[in-house]
Design an enzyme around this catalytic site. Structure first.
Site, PDB file in Angstrom:
ATOM      1  N   LYS A 188     -41.078 -10.971 -85.460  1.00 15.42           N
ATOM      2  CA  LYS A 188     -42.136 -11.697 -84.748  1.00 15.42           C
ATOM      3  C   LYS A 188     -41.688 -13.121 -84.442  1.00 15.42           C
ATOM      4  CE  LYS A 188     -45.571 -11.048 -87.302  1.00 15.42           C
ATOM      5  NZ  LYS A 188     -46.194 -11.872 -88.320  1.00 15.42           N
ATOM      6  N   GLY A 189     -40.998 -13.722 -85.406  1.00 13.86           N
ATOM      7  CA  GLY A 189     -40.512 -15.084 -85.241  1.00 13.86           C
ATOM      8  C   GLY A 189     -39.532 -15.161 -84.074  1.00 13.86           C
TER       9      GLY A 189
ATOM     10  N   ASP B  56     -38.924 -19.280 -90.051  1.00 12.98           N
ATOM     11  CA  ASP B  56     -39.143 -19.010 -88.627  1.00 12.98           C
ATOM     12  C   ASP B  56     -39.097 -20.301 -87.803  1.00 12.98           C
ATOM     13  OD1 ASP B  56     -39.230 -16.284 -88.293  1.00 12.98           O
ATOM     14  OD2 ASP B  56     -41.326 -16.131 -88.893  1.00 12.98           O
TER      15      ASP B  56
ATOM     16  N   GLU C 247     -47.806 -18.179 -84.169  1.00 15.23           N
ATOM     17  CA  GLU C 247     -47.489 -16.903 -84.803  1.00 15.23           C
ATOM     18  C   GLU C 247     -48.261 -16.782 -86.120  1.00 15.23           C
ATOM     19  OE1 GLU C 247     -43.313 -16.635 -85.871  1.00 15.23           O
ATOM     20  OE2 GLU C 247     -43.706 -14.894 -87.135  1.00 15.23           O
TER      21      GLU C 247
ATOM     22  N   LYS D 220     -42.538   7.850 -82.065  1.00 14.90           N
ATOM     23  CA  LYS D 220     -43.952   8.077 -82.369  1.00 14.90           C
ATOM     24  C   LYS D 220     -44.813   6.857 -82.026  1.00 14.90           C
ATOM     25  CE  LYS D 220     -43.855  12.257 -83.937  1.00 14.90           C
ATOM     26  NZ  LYS D 220     -44.555  13.295 -83.148  1.00 14.90           N
TER      27      LYS D 220
ATOM     28  N   THR E 166     -48.574   2.460 -83.642  1.00 16.21           N
ATOM     29  CA  THR E 166     -48.963   1.385 -82.727  1.00 16.21           C
ATOM     30  C   THR E 166     -50.437   1.513 -82.355  1.00 16.21           C
ATOM     31  OG1 THR E 166     -46.748   1.152 -81.845  1.00 16.21           O
ATOM     32  CG2 THR E 166     -48.533   0.421 -80.409  1.00 16.21           C
TER      33      THR E 166
ATOM     34  N   CYS F 109     -24.905 -30.186 -99.852  1.00 12.51           N
ATOM     35  CA  CYS F 109     -25.921 -30.611-100.816  1.00 12.51           C
ATOM     36  C   CYS F 109     -25.481 -30.316-102.255  1.00 12.51           C
ATOM     37  CB  CYS F 109     -27.265 -29.968-100.465  1.00 12.51           C
ATOM     38  SG  CYS F 109     -28.638 -30.945-101.093  1.00 12.51           S
TER      39      CYS F 109
ATOM     40  N   ARG G 204     -33.191 -33.560-105.017  1.00  9.37           N
ATOM     41  CA  ARG G 204     -33.811 -34.479-105.965  1.00  9.37           C
ATOM     42  C   ARG G 204     -32.747 -35.397-106.580  1.00  9.37           C
ATOM     43  NH1 ARG G 204     -36.928 -30.760-107.700  1.00  9.37           N
ATOM     44  NH2 ARG G 204     -38.807 -31.495-106.670  1.00  9.37           N
TER      45      ARG G 204
ATOM     46  N   HIS H  22     -28.261 -31.474 -95.154  1.00  9.40           N
ATOM     47  CA  HIS H  22     -28.155 -30.075 -94.684  1.00  9.40           C
ATOM     48  C   HIS H  22     -27.851 -30.049 -93.183  1.00  9.40           C
ATOM     49  CE1 HIS H  22     -29.401 -27.970 -98.350  1.00  9.40           C
ATOM     50  NE2 HIS H  22     -30.126 -29.043 -98.573  1.00  9.40           N
TER      51      HIS H  22
ATOM     52  N   GLU I 273     -26.757 -27.763 -91.410  1.00 12.39           N
ATOM     53  CA  GLU I 273     -27.104 -26.468 -90.787  1.00 12.39           C
ATOM     54  C   GLU I 273     -28.481 -26.501 -90.117  1.00 12.39           C
ATOM     55  OE1 GLU I 273     -27.019 -27.118 -94.007  1.00 12.39           O
ATOM     56  OE2 GLU I 273     -28.436 -25.926 -95.180  1.00 12.39           O
TER      57      GLU I 273
HETATM   58  N1  GLN Z   1     -30.390 -29.121-106.883  1.00  6.95           N
HETATM   59  C1  GLN Z   1     -29.848 -30.226-106.192  1.00  6.95           C
HETATM   60  C2  GLN Z   1     -30.839 -31.386-106.106  1.00  6.95           C
HETATM   61  O1  GLN Z   1     -32.016 -31.205-106.302  1.00  6.95           O
HETATM   62  C3  GLN Z   1     -29.373 -29.834-104.805  1.00  6.95           C
HETATM   63  C4  GLN Z   1     -30.455 -29.336-103.907  1.00  6.95           C
HETATM   64  C5  GLN Z   1     -29.942 -28.621-102.687  1.00  6.95           C
HETATM   65  O2  GLN Z   1     -28.827 -28.129-102.659  1.00  6.95           O
HETATM   66  N2  GLN Z   1     -30.738 -28.508-101.671  1.00  6.95           N
HETATM   67  O3  GLN Z   1     -30.458 -32.509-105.853  1.00  6.95           O
END
Ligand code: GLN
Length: 540
Positions: A20-21, A74, A142, A189, A193, A383, A472, A517, A519
């Site tokens: 759906k996403g 999503d 959604e 089938k 649906t 991270c 954290r 991150h 990504e």
């Molecule tokens: N556990 C680590 C922190 O809290 C790394 C967190 C993560 O990789 N998103 O800092």
């Protein structure tokens, strides 16, 4: 209150995980390719306030937005398909609705009244759907789960009411179902649906368009049958067949007429044809790679691949940019040992250690980092992957044998430690070890300055960047000189110099690790530079 914004509500039936996403994201991409402004929203009926506290093995990755919301994965698809940054208000859960509602009740906002699901919960859901939508042409909403789920009912009632209030000319319903092939009968089938639509109609929603997932072409006869029994025009019953790559979905939906039927449902006849050249190019590149390269992802949530969704998509994007098919070898860090690492890494050209939480499984990750470092294999740490890389280096090169992270309890050398205060938008954020766990990490977009003549600066080809965070713990800068002495370069720092964002290693082919991150910001049409550089280093 409401202007010309049009609303498209997307629901699902029969079974979950039908995509759906992706269907919502593809439709948004098609509308965008026709020149419309779009915004996507996800309504999740579960009781968690947000997915931040859920296990990635149950719910998949937590997608973090620029403004620091921990949201459903999503929203990652939405961003990757439209390039529109999602915001805090684009994902709501029953938990969030109820927590708002109960705060209002305590404050006395409903004084004298009985607080009920209808109208109080449904009103809050409607408010959420309508909020900040004035400047867009289409809002695609959604609803998570499948029709018939008890917890989804207030959401269905809210969208029914909303559609009644703003009128059918400005709101439509799309329902995604499954048309399964039954091998013994050698037939697709349609009954599931039909039942799913019946369920939807019993709560007052007549879909305008049906998307029918099937693993093969649905014969015209069957499409007509679905149309007749579900009260739809045959051209509004749209087959959604499997595609080789998800980035083909917008093209496939367009070929089956989805965007055209959606516009017709709104009475829009004069929209320009969508420009799909970007998508055609993306698909052509994915289908015709010039080389293949195998990269290991060493993590502990690998049982559910969705736990690393944005990372695997970023490799697809980097593959588009470098004409490479990146094959992922999933390595469970809990099972990686000194005895089996040689064999597991045999045909591996690069190693990525992704984000993660908790002590469980870290020794395998540290082993993999050590292997990459000592064998000159390209390494990319994200991270937790960066934190563990520094722990590995502290233990092996700085001779701080008891080096560890505050996350794992007391130790002699907390090279990674809890950050109790930091700056965000000119204000100070503070944390303690006993804070709530939900929503209290360093979250969302933060600026980072790149140090001159570092690999990071070369990769980004600029000196100031912003990237998204979710953690954290931070690098403990009391150990900075220990690290620098053994060849660690602090290549990216927060503008005030207090937070380490990127480290690299001298005298290594490619050893780059980041606290953020990356990504989360990679798109098929603008792949992330570090992923591209990493993939290049792996095949060069
Ligand atoms: N556990 C680590 C922190 O809290 C790394 C967190 C993560 O990789 N998103 O800092």
């Amino acid at each position: 209150m409401i202007n010309n914004t049009r609303f498209i509500f997307i629901t699902g039936g029969v079974v979950s995980s039908l995509g759906k996403g992706l269907a919502s994201a593809s439709l948004a991409a098609l509308l965008k390719a026709r020149g419309f402004k779009v915004r996507l929203r996800k309504l999740d009926p579960y009781l968690n306030v947000d997915p931040g506290t859920m296990s990635p093995m149950q719910h998949g990755e937590v997608f973090v937005t620029e403004d620091g919301a921990e949201t459903d994965l999503d929203l990652g698809h939405y961003e990757r398909f439209t390039g529109v940054d999602a915001k805090i208000g684009d994902n709501v859960t029953t938990g969030k609705i109820y927590s708002t509602l109960l705060q209002k009740e305590r404050k006395g906002d409903y004084l004298g009244g009985t607080v009920q699901v209808i109208p109080h919960v449904t009103n809050l859901i409607k408010e959420f759907i309508l909020k900040d939508t004035k400047d867009v042409d289409f809002v695609l909403c959604e609803i998570g789960g499948t029709v018939g789920d008890i917890e989804g009912l207030p959401f269905y009632e809210a969208i029914r009411q909303l559609s009644y209030e703003i009128g059918h000319a400005r709101s439509i319903f799309i329902h995604l179902t499954l048309v399964p092939y039954v091998a013994s009968a050698r037939e697709l089938k349609t009954k599931p649906t039909q039942h799913s639509v019946k369920e939807l109609r019993s709560i007052g929603i007549q879909p305008d368009i049906l998307l029918c997932r099937a693993d093969r072409e649905i014969p015209k006869k069957e499409l007509q049958k679905i149309a007749l029994f579900c009260n739809l025009k045959p051209e509004d019953v749209i087959p959604a067949l499997d595609v080789k790559t998800i980035y083909q979905a917008p093209i496939a939906y367009h070929e089956k007429g989805l965007d055209m039927q959606v516009l017709k449902a709104f009475g829009i006849e004069d929209a320009k044809e969508p420009d799909l050249s970007v998508w055609n190019k993306i698909v052509a590149n994915i289908n015709n790679p010039q080389r293949e390269v195998k990269i290991a992802i060493v993590g502990k949530y690998i049982k559910l691949r969705d736990a690393y969704k944005s990372i695997t998509e970023s490799f697809v994007h980097a593959g588009i940019d470098t004409n490479t098919k990146v094959k992922i070898k999933w390595i469970n860090s809990r099972l990686l040992t000194e005895e089996n690492i040689e064999e597991k890494m045999q045909d591996i050209k690069g190693i990525l250690v992704p984000g993660g939480f908790g002590i469980d499984g870290i020794e395998g990750k540290i082993l993999a980092i050590n292997y990459a470092r000592t064998h000159n294999i390209p390494f990319f740490g994200i991270c937790f992957g960066m934190q563990l890389a520094l722990i590995e280096i502290a233990r092996s090169l700085c001779k701080l044998e008891d080096a560890s992270s505050g996350e794992f309890g007391e130790c002699a050398h907390p090279v990674i430690d809890l950050m109790t205060a930091w700056q965000k938008d000119q204000a100070t954020e503070t944390r303690t070890a006993t804070n709530d766990l939900g929503g209290t990490m360093r979250l969302g977009s933060y600026p980072c300055n790149l140090v001159k003549d570092t690999m990071a600066e070369k990769i980004y080809a600029k000196s100031n960047i912003t990237e998204r965070h979710r953690h954290r713990y931070e690098v403990n800068l009391n150990y900075k000189t220990n690290f620098e002495k053994v060849g660690v370069v602090f290549a990216g720092m927060s503008p005030d110099g207090n937070l380490t964002e990127i480290i690299e290693l001298k005298n290594h082919k490619f050893f780059v690790a980041v606290q953020f991150h990356p990504e989360l910001k990679s798109r098929p049409f603008s792949p992330h530079p570090i992923f591209c550089a990493f993939v290049r280093a792996c095949y060069e």
